[in-house]
Design an enzyme around this catalytic site. Sequence first.
Site, PDB file in Angstrom:
ATOM      1  CB  CYS A   1      -0.975  -0.038   1.180  1.00  0.00           C
ATOM      2  SG  CYS A   1      -0.224  -0.042   2.820  1.00  0.00           S
TER       3      CYS A   1
ATOM      4  NE  ARG B   1      -4.421   1.214   1.989  1.00  0.00           N
ATOM      5  CZ  ARG B   1      -4.287   1.950   0.901  1.00  0.00           C
ATOM      6  NH1 ARG B   1      -5.206   1.872  -0.055  1.00  0.00           N
ATOM      7  NH2 ARG B   1      -3.260   2.749   0.738  1.00  0.00           N
TER       8      ARG B   1
ATOM      9  CG  ASP C   1      -4.867   4.773   3.760  1.00  0.00           C
ATOM     10  OD1 ASP C   1      -4.940   4.196   4.868  1.00  0.00           O
ATOM     11  OD2 ASP C   1      -3.871   5.409   3.396  1.00  0.00           O
TER      12      ASP C   1
END
Length: 160
Positions: A9, A15, A128
């Site tokens: 990410c 994540r 996010d």
Amino acid sequence: MTTRVMFFCLGNICRSPLAEALFRYHVEARGLGDRFEIASSGTSGYHVGEPPDPGSVKVAKERLGLDISGQRAQRLVGAHVQAYDWLVAMDGANLRDARRLEGGERQKLVLLRDYEPSEAQRGGDVPDPWGGGPEHFEQVFEMVERCTAGLLDALMADRT
């Protein structure tokens, strides 16, 4: 033969640490631990060396008893792109950034949500949750959990 899978990410604190842990969870649950090497990273160097965000740590612990607090953020570099068999992005922006790295034109750079069980949901971004409340981390956990299971199904189907 070991398949090397790296999730990534932006900062490697929200994540991708969840994706690393959930994919490992699915791999271990199927008794396939010796067949995979699993890691995570971020396309930025903002958080290198830091542990996962407390929201990710909390949701992993509460939902499946997974302790991800020992993970440390690292930056995705060209050597990773070349060394890993599969590089799995949490969103399109980070996928584009990874494709700019040496070796980034490889076919095994994919989006995690390409493995959504529902065809209508495939190809989207994992949002996010950074800076959001617990419900954002819950939403991401659920999305990542089902997609990592789908990814494992696809990888195992490719081996047969």
